[in-house]
Motif scaffolding. Structure first.
Motif, PDB file in Angstrom:
ATOM      1  N   ALA A  93       0.821  -1.211   0.000  1.00 18.44           N
ATOM      2  CA  ALA A  93       0.000   0.000   0.000  1.00 18.44           C
ATOM      3  C   ALA A  93       0.858   1.266   0.000  1.00 18.44           C
ATOM      4  O   ALA A  93       0.487   2.276  -0.587  1.00 18.44           O
ATOM      5  CB  ALA A  93      -0.941  -0.004   1.204  1.00 18.44           C
ATOM      6  N   GLU A  94       2.015   1.206   0.645  1.00 23.11           N
ATOM      7  CA  GLU A  94       2.882   2.382   0.710  1.00 23.11           C
ATOM      8  C   GLU A  94       3.305   2.831  -0.694  1.00 23.11           C
ATOM      9  O   GLU A  94       3.176   4.002  -1.044  1.00 23.11           O
ATOM     10  CB  GLU A  94       4.115   2.051   1.564  1.00 23.11           C
ATOM     11  N   GLY A  95       3.782   1.885  -1.485  1.00 26.96           N
ATOM     12  CA  GLY A  95       4.218   2.219  -2.838  1.00 26.96           C
ATOM     13  C   GLY A  95       3.042   2.627  -3.718  1.00 26.96           C
ATOM     14  O   GLY A  95       3.144   3.556  -4.522  1.00 26.96           O
ATOM     15  N   GLN A  96       1.910   1.939  -3.554  1.00 29.46           N
ATOM     16  CA  GLN A  96       0.721   2.263  -4.349  1.00 29.46           C
ATOM     17  C   GLN A  96       0.240   3.676  -4.027  1.00 29.46           C
ATOM     18  O   GLN A  96      -0.112   4.455  -4.911  1.00 29.46           O
ATOM     19  CB  GLN A  96      -0.383   1.236  -4.057  1.00 29.46           C
ATOM     20  N   MET A  97       0.253   4.009  -2.742  1.00 28.92           N
ATOM     21  CA  MET A  97      -0.181   5.339  -2.325  1.00 28.92           C
ATOM     22  C   MET A  97       0.772   6.405  -2.857  1.00 28.92           C
ATOM     23  O   MET A  97       0.361   7.465  -3.325  1.00 28.92           O
ATOM     24  CB  MET A  97      -0.224   5.387  -0.799  1.00 28.92           C
ATOM     25  N   LEU A  98       2.063   6.109  -2.808  1.00 34.04           N
ATOM     26  CA  LEU A  98       3.076   7.060  -3.258  1.00 34.04           C
ATOM     27  C   LEU A  98       2.906   7.364  -4.750  1.00 34.04           C
ATOM     28  O   LEU A  98       2.855   8.529  -5.165  1.00 34.04           O
ATOM     29  CB  LEU A  98       4.462   6.473  -2.989  1.00 34.04           C
ATOM     30  N   LEU A  99       2.786   6.307  -5.543  1.00 39.17           N
ATOM     31  CA  LEU A  99       2.626   6.508  -6.983  1.00 39.17           C
ATOM     32  C   LEU A  99       1.298   7.196  -7.293  1.00 39.17           C
ATOM     33  O   LEU A  99       1.228   8.088  -8.141  1.00 39.17           O
ATOM     34  CB  LEU A  99       2.704   5.157  -7.710  1.00 39.17           C
ATOM     35  N   GLY A 100       0.238   6.772  -6.585  1.00 42.33           N
ATOM     36  CA  GLY A 100      -1.054   7.421  -6.769  1.00 42.33           C
ATOM     37  C   GLY A 100      -0.965   8.906  -6.456  1.00 42.33           C
ATOM     38  O   GLY A 100      -1.518   9.745  -7.163  1.00 42.33           O
ATOM     39  N   GLY A 101      -0.229   9.240  -5.401  1.00 36.24           N
ATOM     40  CA  GLY A 101      -0.061  10.641  -5.014  1.00 36.24           C
ATOM     41  C   GLY A 101       0.649  11.440  -6.091  1.00 36.24           C
ATOM     42  O   GLY A 101       0.285  12.582  -6.390  1.00 36.24           O
ATOM     43  N   LEU A 102       1.669  10.835  -6.681  1.00 29.57           N
ATOM     44  CA  LEU A 102       2.407  11.532  -7.738  1.00 29.57           C
ATOM     45  C   LEU A 102       1.497  11.777  -8.941  1.00 29.57           C
ATOM     46  O   LEU A 102       1.512  12.854  -9.539  1.00 29.57           O
ATOM     47  CB  LEU A 102       3.638  10.718  -8.150  1.00 29.57           C
TER      48      LEU A 102
END
Lengths: 360, 368
Positions: free
Chosen positions: B108-117
Motif C-alpha cells: 500500500a505504501e508504494g501504491q499510495m506514493l505513486l497514486g499521489g504523484l
C-alpha cells in the motif's frame, strides 16, 4: 430443533472465564502502572517551575531526522543552547516526522508564547511563509530557505541560506594541494541540486590548484535513503580508492560513515561535512567543510531579542562566516603553513568577489 | 464450526437474546465480545504506556493529559487527527480488501506514493476541467495508477504462484526509486522535493470553510471520500456477486474452484482493487492540503494501514474508527514530543496491536 439455550450455556461460561483471565492481566498491569505513576510523581515535579516568566522564547522545529544526527539538526540545537547560556532565552522544540507536522509545529509555537519561531531545513520554506503571514506579530526564521524569483518574503521572516559551494571550494583546494596521487574523490548522498553545489565547488577548488588532476564523482542514489546508507558509502569510497583517489570528500549524511570506514581500512584521508567530523575517524580526517547553522541560529535569536531583526533573505558565504573549513592541531600535519597560506589567499579572493565559485 | 470468523458473532447474538439475561447475556452478545479484544488491548496498551513513560521520569498523568489535550482536546487537534486518519482509511481499506481473498497487500505504501504523484501530475495539467470534474479525473487517474501497481503482484501470483507478500514489498522499493527518479529528473521544482501546484479545479475544500473552528488544521473533504469508500466497499462485499466470490476465495482456493470461480481472475481483482484504494491515499495531502506532491508525504501510512485493517478485523466499516484511533496515536507522537521521544508512541502502537492479537485469539477461539 436445537434449543438455543443448550448451546449458549457452555459458550458464555467459557467466554466469561477467558474474560476474567484477561481481566486479571489487566488489573495486574493497572497495578504496575499506578505504582510506577506514584514513584515518578514523587521524583518529578520541578521541571515546570524552572521556566522564567518573562524570558524571550524561541520555538524551533527540526528537520526530518530530528535531534542526534551529529550534523545539521544538532548544530541548530547547539545554537539554541548557546543562546540560552549567553542571552538567557528559553526554547522548546518539535521533531516532526511527517509533512503536515511541520506546519502544525510552527502553528502551535506561533499561537503560543514563542517570540521567534525557527524552521530548520529547506522543507520549511512554504510552511514558514504561510504561517508567518497569519501571525504578523511573531518573528520567523527558516534555515536553508528556498525561494523562486518573484516570491514575496513576508517582512517578519528571515530566510538563511549558505554558500556551500564556497566552503567546498576551499576543501577542494586543500585536497588538491595535499593529494599525492593527483586523484581525489567525491561521494554525494542524494543526486539533487543541493548536493551538486558541494560537488561543483569541490571540483572547482581542486582544479584551481591542480589543473592536471582528476576528481572522481559518485552518488549514493536518488532516494532519501542515499543519506543514510553507510554500506553504500563504503562501497563507493572503496571503488574510488581503487581508481587511485587518496582523499575523499563526502556530502552524504550518515552515508559518509561508510566513507570514513573505507579510509580507515585503506589508510587514506577523508573530508567531513556540515560539522567537524574529526571524531568519526581520528587520524584520517583531513578537514571538514562546516556549515555554521549554530551561528546562524544564535545570531537570529540575538537579533530578534535585541529588536534588530530584519526580514528577507540572508545568504551566508565565506565572507559572512557562514561556511568554513576546520584547521586545528588535528590536521596541521597535512595542512602545512604554505598550504594554509594558499587556501587563505583563495578565501580572500572569494570573499572579495574576485573568484566566482560555480554552484552547479 | 467452520463459519467465517466475521459472522460468528452474529450467531452468538441470536442465542444471547433468546435465553440468558444479565451480565452473561451481555457478555455473550456479538457486539461486546467483538469489541472486547480491541478495548482490552487499547486499555492494556495505555497502561503499559504509562509504565514506560514513568520509567522515563515523566508523570503518566501529565503525559496522558498532554496527549489528550493535544489530540482530541481541541478543535485544532481534532482537525489534525482527522487529517491523519484520512489516508489511513484508504490504506486500511486497501489491506482489508485484499484480505477478503486472504491476500496480504504489503504494497500500500508504494501504491499510495505513486497514486499521489499521479494526483499531482494530473492535477497540475493546464487543460484540466474545473471542479468537480478536475478532482474526479485526478482521483480516477490515481486509482488507476495504484490499481496497476497492485495488479502486478496479483498477476504474478495468478500466473507463476509467486507470493504476493514478497512481490508487494519489493514493488514498494521500485515505487520509491521511480518516484524519486521522476522528481529529480524534472517533476520537482528547483531546489525542492515537491512538484508544482495543482489547478484550482483539482482541489478539495478544507473543512475550515464550513467549520471555522478547524482554522489552521489540514483536515479536508478527502475525509468524506474516505468514509464513502468504506461504506461502498462494505455494501459491495455484502451485495455484489464479485464481493461474495472474493470472500469465498478467502475460504481457500479449493472452495472457490469447486464453486466454479476463476481463482486467477479473483486474485488479480483483489490486488487491483487493493492497489486502487491505496492509490487514493494521497488525495487528502495532495488535493486537499498542500496542493502538491512532496517526497515522503505518505509518512508510512501505507504500512500503518496493515495495523488499521488488523484492528478492524478487515471489515470496511470498522476501518474508519480504527484509522481514527491510529491517526490519533500517530499525531499523538508529535504532540508529546516535548515530553518524551516520539518513538514511544510507535512502541505503544505495537504493544496495542500485539495485545489485540493475543486477546482476539483467546476470545476468538473460545467463541468458535
Amino acid at each position: 430443533m436445537l434449543d438455543p439455550t443448550t448451546r449458549l450455556a457452555p459458550d458464555s461460561a467459557r467466554v466469561r472465564s477467558s474474560l476474567s483471565g484477561i481481566l486479571r492481566i489487566s488489573l495486574l498491569l493497572a497495578a504496575i502502572a499506578l505504582l510506577a505513576g506514584f514513584l515518578s510523581a514523587c521524583g518529578g515535579g520541578e521541571s515546570e517551575s524552572k521556566k522564567k516568566v518573562d524570558a524571550f522564547r524561541v520555538g524551533l522545529v527540526f528537520d526530518i531526522g530530528g535531534l542526534g544526527d551529529k550534523s545539521f539538526n544538532d548544530a541548530a540545537h547547539r545554537g539554541l543552547l548557546k543562546a540560552r547560556e549567553d542571552l538567557g532565552i528559553e526554547f522548546e522544540y518539535y521533531e516532526p516526522a511527517e509533512g503536515s507536522e511541520r506546519e502544525a509545529a510552527l502553528r502551535i509555537f506561533a499561537a503560543g508564547e514563542a517570540d521567534l519561531v525557527v524552521g530548520v531545513g529547506f522543507l520549511f520554506s512554504d510552511d514558514v511563509k504561510k504561517v508567518a503571514e497569519e501571525f504578523p506579530e511573531k518573528k520567523f526564521a527558516c534555515i536553508d530557505m528556498t525561494y523562486q524569483d518573484g516570491d514575496v518574503i513576508p517582512p517578519n521572516v528571515v530566510g538563511i541560506k549558505f554558500r556551500e559551494e564556497q566552503g567546498s571550494y576551499l576543501v577542494g583546494a586543500i585536497a588538491g594541494l595535499v593529494t599525492q596521487t593527483g586523484t581525489v574523490g567525491f561521494v554525494g548522498g542524494m543526486d539533487i541540486p543541493l548536493i551538486h553545489k558541494f560537488e561543483a565547488g569541490y571540483r572547482a577548488g581542486f582544479e584551481a590548484v591542480r589543473p592536471d588532476g582528476k576528481v572522481l564523482i559518485r552518488y549514493a542514489g536518488v532516494t532519501g535513503d542515499a543519506f543514510q546508507n553507510p554500506t553504500k558509502g563504503k562501497e563507493l569510497a572503496l571503488a574510488e580508492i581503487d581508481q587511485g583517489a587518496d582523499i575523499l570528500f563526502h556530502a552524504s549524511g550518515s552515508t559518509g560513515l561508510g566513507v570514513f570506514e573505507a579510509v580507515r581500512d585503506r589508510d587514506k584521508l577523508a573530508i567531513g561535512v556540515d560539522s567537524d567530523q574529526q571524531a568519526e575517524a581520528p587520524g584520517h580526517i583531513l578537514t571538514s567543510m562546516t556549515k555554521q547553522v549554530d551561528v546562524a541560529v544564535f545570531d537570529t535569536a540575538k537579533a530578534a531579542k535585541d529588536g534588530t531583526f530584519q526580514g528577507g533573505i540572508r545568504i551566508l558565504g565565506l565572507k559572512e562566516g557562514g561556511v568554513d573549513y576546520v584547521y586545528d592541531e588535528n590536521n596541521s600535519q597535512w595542512i602545512t603553513p604554505e598550504i594554509r597560506e594558499r587556501v587563505e589567499a583563495l578565501r580572500t579572493e572569494i570573499a572579495e568577489g574576485r573568484i566566482e565559485v560555480p554552484a552547479s | 464450526m467452520t463459519a467465517p470468523r466475521g459472522r460468528v458473532g452474529g450467531g452468538v447474538d441470536v442465542a444471547g437474546r433468546g435465553a440468558h439475561s444479565g451480565i452473561a447475556g451481555v457478555l455473550a452478545s456479538g457486539w461486546v465480545v467483538g469489541l472486547a479484544p480491541a478495548v482490552l488491548a487499547i486499555g492494556g496498551g495505555l497502561l503499559l504506556g504509562g509504565l514506560l513513560v514513568s520509567l522515563l521520569g515523566v508523570s503518566p498523568l501529565e503525559f496522558y493529559s498532554v496527549l489528550a489535550k493535544g489530540t482530541v482536546g481541541s478543535a485544532f487537534g481534532w482537525g489534525q487527527v482527522l487529517f491523519r486518519a484520512t489516508p489511513l482509511v484508504f490504506t486500511g481499506l486497501s489491506v482489508a480488501f485484499a484480505f477478503q481473498a486472504r491476500l496480504f497487500n504489503i504494497g500500500a505504501e508504494g501504491q499510495m506514493l505513486l497514486g499521489g504523484l499521479v494526483l499531482a501530475w494530473v492535477g497540475a495539467w493546464t487543460g484540466l476541467p474545473g471542479a468537480p470534474f478536475g478532482v474526479l479525473l485526478a482521483l480516477l487517474a490515481a486509482a488507476a495508477m495504484g490499481g496497476v501497481w497492485g495488479a502486478i503482484p496479483g498477476l504474478l501470483k495468478a500466473k507463476t504462484g509467486s507470493h504476493e507478500v514478497i512481490v508487494t514489498i519489493l514493488l514498494n522499493f521500485v515505487a520509491f526509486a521511480l518516484v524519486n527518479y521522476l522528481l529529480t529528473r524534472g517533476l520537482a521544482l528547483p531546489e525542492t522535493v515537491r512538484t508544482a501546484e495543482i489547478q484550482e479545479g483539482a482541489r478539495l475544500a478544507r473543512l475550515t470553510e464550513w467549520v471555522p473552528v478547524f482554522r489552521g488544521a489540514p483536515v479536508n473533504a478527502a475525509l468524506f471520500l474516505a468514509c464513502a469508500a468504506a461504506v461502498l466497499l462494505q455494501l459491495w462485499l455484502r451485495l455484489s456477486p464479485h464481493g461474495l466470490s472474493l470472500q469465498l476465495l478467502g475460504e481457500g482456493p479449493g472452495a472457490a474452484r469447486y464453486a466454479g470461480l476463476s481463482v486467477g481472475r479473483l486474485t488479480v481483482l483483489a490486488m487491483t482493487g487493493a492497489g486502487a484504494l491505496a492509490g487514493l491515499g494521497g488525495a487528502s495531502f495532495v488535493l486537499g492540503y498542500k496542493y502538491y506532491f512532496e517526497e515522503g508525504f505518505t509518512g508510512g501510512a501505507g504500512f500503518l494501514g496493515i495495523a488499521v485493517a488488523l484492528l478492524a478485523r478487515n471489515r470496511p466499516l470498522w476501518v474508519v474508527p480504527s484509522a481514527l484511533f491510529f491517526g490519533a496515536l500517530s499525531y499523538g507522537g508529535f504532540v508529546v514530543n516535548r515530553l518524551v521521544p516520539r518513538e514511544l508512541l510507535d512502541v505503544l502502537q505495537a504493544v496495542i496491536l500485539l495485545l489485540f492479537i493475543l486477546f482476539d485469539q483467546r476470545l476468538g477461539r473460545k467463541r468458535t
